[in-house]
Design an enzyme around this catalytic site. Structure first.
Site, PDB file in Angstrom:
ATOM      1  N   ASN A  12      -7.582  -8.762  -2.311  1.00  0.00           N
ATOM      2  CA  ASN A  12      -6.261  -9.150  -2.658  1.00  0.00           C
ATOM      3  C   ASN A  12      -5.881  -8.519  -3.837  1.00  0.00           C
ATOM      4  O   ASN A  12      -6.628  -8.915  -4.897  1.00  0.00           O
ATOM      5  CB  ASN A  12      -6.359 -10.744  -2.763  1.00  0.00           C
ATOM      6  CG  ASN A  12      -4.935 -11.406  -3.511  1.00  0.00           C
ATOM      7  OD1 ASN A  12      -3.954 -10.603  -3.520  1.00  0.00           O
ATOM      8  ND2 ASN A  12      -4.878 -12.533  -3.929  1.00  0.00           N
ATOM      9  N   TRP A  13      -5.054  -7.537  -3.751  1.00  0.00           N
ATOM     10  CA  TRP A  13      -4.873  -6.744  -4.968  1.00  0.00           C
ATOM     11  C   TRP A  13      -4.054  -7.323  -5.967  1.00  0.00           C
ATOM     12  O   TRP A  13      -3.873  -6.900  -7.058  1.00  0.00           O
ATOM     13  CB  TRP A  13      -4.384  -5.502  -4.610  1.00  0.00           C
ATOM     14  CG  TRP A  13      -5.012  -4.601  -3.669  1.00  0.00           C
ATOM     15  CD1 TRP A  13      -6.265  -4.933  -3.213  1.00  0.00           C
ATOM     16  CD2 TRP A  13      -4.839  -3.121  -3.159  1.00  0.00           C
ATOM     17  NE1 TRP A  13      -6.857  -3.852  -2.550  1.00  0.00           N
ATOM     18  CE2 TRP A  13      -5.923  -2.730  -2.326  1.00  0.00           C
ATOM     19  CE3 TRP A  13      -3.595  -2.332  -3.414  1.00  0.00           C
ATOM     20  CZ2 TRP A  13      -5.947  -1.520  -1.836  1.00  0.00           C
ATOM     21  CZ3 TRP A  13      -3.707  -1.193  -2.939  1.00  0.00           C
ATOM     22  CH2 TRP A  13      -4.621  -0.525  -2.243  1.00  0.00           C
ATOM     23  N   LYS A  14      -3.414  -8.347  -5.741  1.00  0.00           N
ATOM     24  CA  LYS A  14      -2.534  -9.184  -6.387  1.00  0.00           C
ATOM     25  C   LYS A  14      -1.272  -8.323  -7.158  1.00  0.00           C
ATOM     26  O   LYS A  14      -1.076  -7.259  -6.090  1.00  0.00           O
ATOM     27  CB  LYS A  14      -3.205  -9.983  -7.553  1.00  0.00           C
ATOM     28  CG  LYS A  14      -4.099 -10.841  -6.808  1.00  0.00           C
ATOM     29  CD  LYS A  14      -5.047 -11.688  -7.895  1.00  0.00           C
ATOM     30  CE  LYS A  14      -5.898 -12.691  -7.222  1.00  0.00           C
ATOM     31  NZ  LYS A  14      -6.476 -13.584  -8.155  1.00  0.00           N
ATOM     32  N   HIS A  98      -1.563 -18.838  -1.854  1.00  0.00           N
ATOM     33  CA  HIS A  98      -2.472 -18.555  -2.750  1.00  0.00           C
ATOM     34  C   HIS A  98      -2.167 -19.510  -3.966  1.00  0.00           C
ATOM     35  O   HIS A  98      -1.220 -19.867  -4.237  1.00  0.00           O
ATOM     36  CB  HIS A  98      -2.598 -17.110  -3.378  1.00  0.00           C
ATOM     37  CG  HIS A  98      -3.493 -16.861  -4.143  1.00  0.00           C
ATOM     38  ND1 HIS A  98      -3.786 -16.869  -5.421  1.00  0.00           N
ATOM     39  CD2 HIS A  98      -4.571 -16.276  -3.717  1.00  0.00           C
ATOM     40  CE1 HIS A  98      -4.840 -16.511  -6.032  1.00  0.00           C
ATOM     41  NE2 HIS A  98      -5.538 -15.935  -5.024  1.00  0.00           N
ATOM     42  N   GLU A 100      -2.225 -19.075  -7.012  1.00  0.00           N
ATOM     43  CA  GLU A 100      -1.231 -18.534  -7.894  1.00  0.00           C
ATOM     44  C   GLU A 100       0.222 -18.623  -7.750  1.00  0.00           C
ATOM     45  O   GLU A 100       1.175 -19.006  -8.246  1.00  0.00           O
ATOM     46  CB  GLU A 100      -1.458 -16.925  -8.137  1.00  0.00           C
ATOM     47  CG  GLU A 100      -2.645 -16.707  -8.851  1.00  0.00           C
ATOM     48  CD  GLU A 100      -3.442 -15.514  -8.759  1.00  0.00           C
ATOM     49  OE1 GLU A 100      -2.993 -14.654  -7.900  1.00  0.00           O
ATOM     50  OE2 GLU A 100      -4.865 -15.503  -9.277  1.00  0.00           O
ATOM     51  N   GLU A 170     -10.459 -21.275  -2.105  1.00  0.00           N
ATOM     52  CA  GLU A 170     -10.413 -20.725  -3.448  1.00  0.00           C
ATOM     53  C   GLU A 170     -10.368 -21.849  -4.588  1.00  0.00           C
ATOM     54  O   GLU A 170      -9.357 -22.182  -5.015  1.00  0.00           O
ATOM     55  CB  GLU A 170      -9.329 -19.576  -3.707  1.00  0.00           C
ATOM     56  CG  GLU A 170      -9.343 -18.614  -2.717  1.00  0.00           C
ATOM     57  CD  GLU A 170      -8.638 -17.477  -3.066  1.00  0.00           C
ATOM     58  OE1 GLU A 170      -9.191 -16.259  -3.055  1.00  0.00           O
ATOM     59  OE2 GLU A 170      -7.742 -17.545  -3.645  1.00  0.00           O
ATOM     60  N   GLY A 176     -10.947 -15.391 -11.105  1.00  0.00           N
ATOM     61  CA  GLY A 176     -10.469 -14.652 -12.151  1.00  0.00           C
ATOM     62  C   GLY A 176     -11.477 -14.903 -13.522  1.00  0.00           C
ATOM     63  O   GLY A 176     -10.856 -14.437 -14.644  1.00  0.00           O
ATOM     64  N   SER A 216     -14.024 -15.152  -8.148  1.00  0.00           N
ATOM     65  CA  SER A 216     -15.226 -14.185  -8.610  1.00  0.00           C
ATOM     66  C   SER A 216     -16.135 -13.697  -7.847  1.00  0.00           C
ATOM     67  O   SER A 216     -17.591 -13.702  -8.062  1.00  0.00           O
ATOM     68  CB  SER A 216     -15.832 -14.998  -9.858  1.00  0.00           C
ATOM     69  OG  SER A 216     -14.861 -15.343 -10.868  1.00  0.00           O
ATOM     70  N   GLY A 237     -10.585 -10.559  -5.347  1.00  0.00           N
ATOM     71  CA  GLY A 237      -9.394 -10.447  -6.187  1.00  0.00           C
ATOM     72  C   GLY A 237      -9.911  -9.288  -7.033  1.00  0.00           C
ATOM     73  O   GLY A 237     -10.015  -8.236  -6.619  1.00  0.00           O
ATOM     74  N   GLY A 238     -10.249  -9.215  -8.288  1.00  0.00           N
ATOM     75  CA  GLY A 238     -10.535  -8.236  -9.269  1.00  0.00           C
ATOM     76  C   GLY A 238     -11.594  -7.103  -8.512  1.00  0.00           C
ATOM     77  O   GLY A 238     -11.222  -5.928  -8.788  1.00  0.00           O
TER      78      GLY A 238
HETATM   79  P1  13P Z   1     -10.898 -13.010  -8.397  1.00  0.00           P
HETATM   80  O1  13P Z   1     -12.310 -12.243  -7.144  1.00  0.00           O
HETATM   81  O2  13P Z   1     -10.514 -12.073  -9.315  1.00  0.00           O
HETATM   82  O3  13P Z   1     -11.772 -14.330  -8.899  1.00  0.00           O
HETATM   83  O4  13P Z   1      -9.718 -13.679  -7.225  1.00  0.00           O
HETATM   84  C1  13P Z   1      -9.896 -14.494  -6.513  1.00  0.00           C
HETATM   85  C2  13P Z   1      -8.719 -14.516  -5.692  1.00  0.00           C
HETATM   86  O5  13P Z   1      -7.661 -15.150  -6.003  1.00  0.00           O
HETATM   87  C3  13P Z   1      -8.482 -13.779  -4.286  1.00  0.00           C
HETATM   88  O6  13P Z   1      -7.501 -14.214  -3.558  1.00  0.00           O
END
Ligand code: 13P
Length: 254
Positions: A12-14, A98, A100, A170, A176, A216, A237-238
């Site tokens: 997920n590149w966000k 998600h 967010e 999640e 993050g 993470s 994510g990251g």
């Molecule tokens: P991180 O891997 O950056 O913690 O993000 C997780 C996430 O929200 C994937 O959708």
């Protein structure tokens, strides 16, 4: 493959990557991950990069996902993107709800259920996200929250549709933050989610649904997390923003 459900690892590149940066990343992934068949691999770029990324990963083992979509059919909805528009770029998966978006766009489970139905109507596989906040975990209401979110976000799906739906667990406090859930915390939550799926659908459906862990995920913790009996993949994510780390997560999970 270490269990009957094939692992599904999605990046997920966000809200990251220009088109040029996205192309760099997928060119690298395509090269490094060529021949990997044990895991379903998905990249979820921002809308703006879907078209170009789609061209690069055509005829590869990488699949395309989007990060959101509208619950509505095409029409007068300024700023929104319909499922039919995603299909144009061979998008197969769509992340819905998600945390967010639940937090910043105030998306409700009810809305997410409508989106999930619209996704299925267009033959897109939804990745429905759920997870508790730190406050909820500390209050001891994690299971209640997960059950509420599942009940609400999966409302109206048929058994056939549910079997083609992915659930991403999640925990909000692990996103993050560098704080991963322990493997036991992840396995316990996933087993609970599967139990709720048995009660909402049935045993056969619950056995087919892939439940991803997100929060993470890194090359160093991927193997242990993925080896848990109810963990069927990861939503990253990251660490999905770099060729090396995303590749290593996938290779370490096989
Ligand atoms: P991180 O891997 O950056 O913690 O993000 C997780 C996430 O929200 C994937 O959708």
């Amino acid at each position: 493959m270490h269990k009957d459900r094939k692992l599904l690892i999605a990046g997920n590149w966000k809200m990251n990557k220009t088109v040029a940066e996205g192309l760099d990343l997928v060119q690298g992934l395509r090269r490094e991950l060529a021949g990997v068949k044990e895991v379903d691999i998905v990249v979820c770029p921002p809308y703006t990069a879907l078209s170009e990324v789609s061209k690069i990963i055509m005829d590869s083992n990488l699949r395309l996902g989007a990060q959101n979509m509208s619950e509505q059919a095409p029409g007068a909805y300024t700023g929104e993107i319909a499922a039919a528009m995603l299909k144009e770029f061979s998008v197969r998966y769509v992340i819905l709800g998600h945390s967010e978006r639940r937090q910043f766009q105030k998306e409700s489970s009810e809305l997410i259920a409508k989106k999930a139905l619209a996704a299925h109507a267009a033959s897109l596989k939804p990745i429905v996200c759920i997870g508790e906040t730190l406050e909820e975990r500390e209050k001891g209401v994690t299971e209640q929250i997960l059950e509420q979110q599942l009940r609400g976000s999966l409302a109206g799906l048929s058994k056939e549709q549910m079997a083609e739906t992915v659930v991403a667990y999640e925990p909000v406090w692990a996103i993050g933050t560098g704080k991963t859930a322990t493997t036991q915390q992840a396995q316990d939550a996933h087993a609970f989610i599967r139990k709720v799926l048995v009660s909402l659908f049935d045993d056969a459906v619950a056995k087919r649904v892939r439940i991803q862990y997100g929060g993470s995920v890194k090359p160093a913790n991927a193997r242990e997390l993925m080896s848990q009996p109810d963990v069927d993949g990861a939503l990253v994510g990251g660490a999905s923003l770099e060729v090396r780390s995303f590749t290593d997560i996938i290779k370490n999970s096989i």
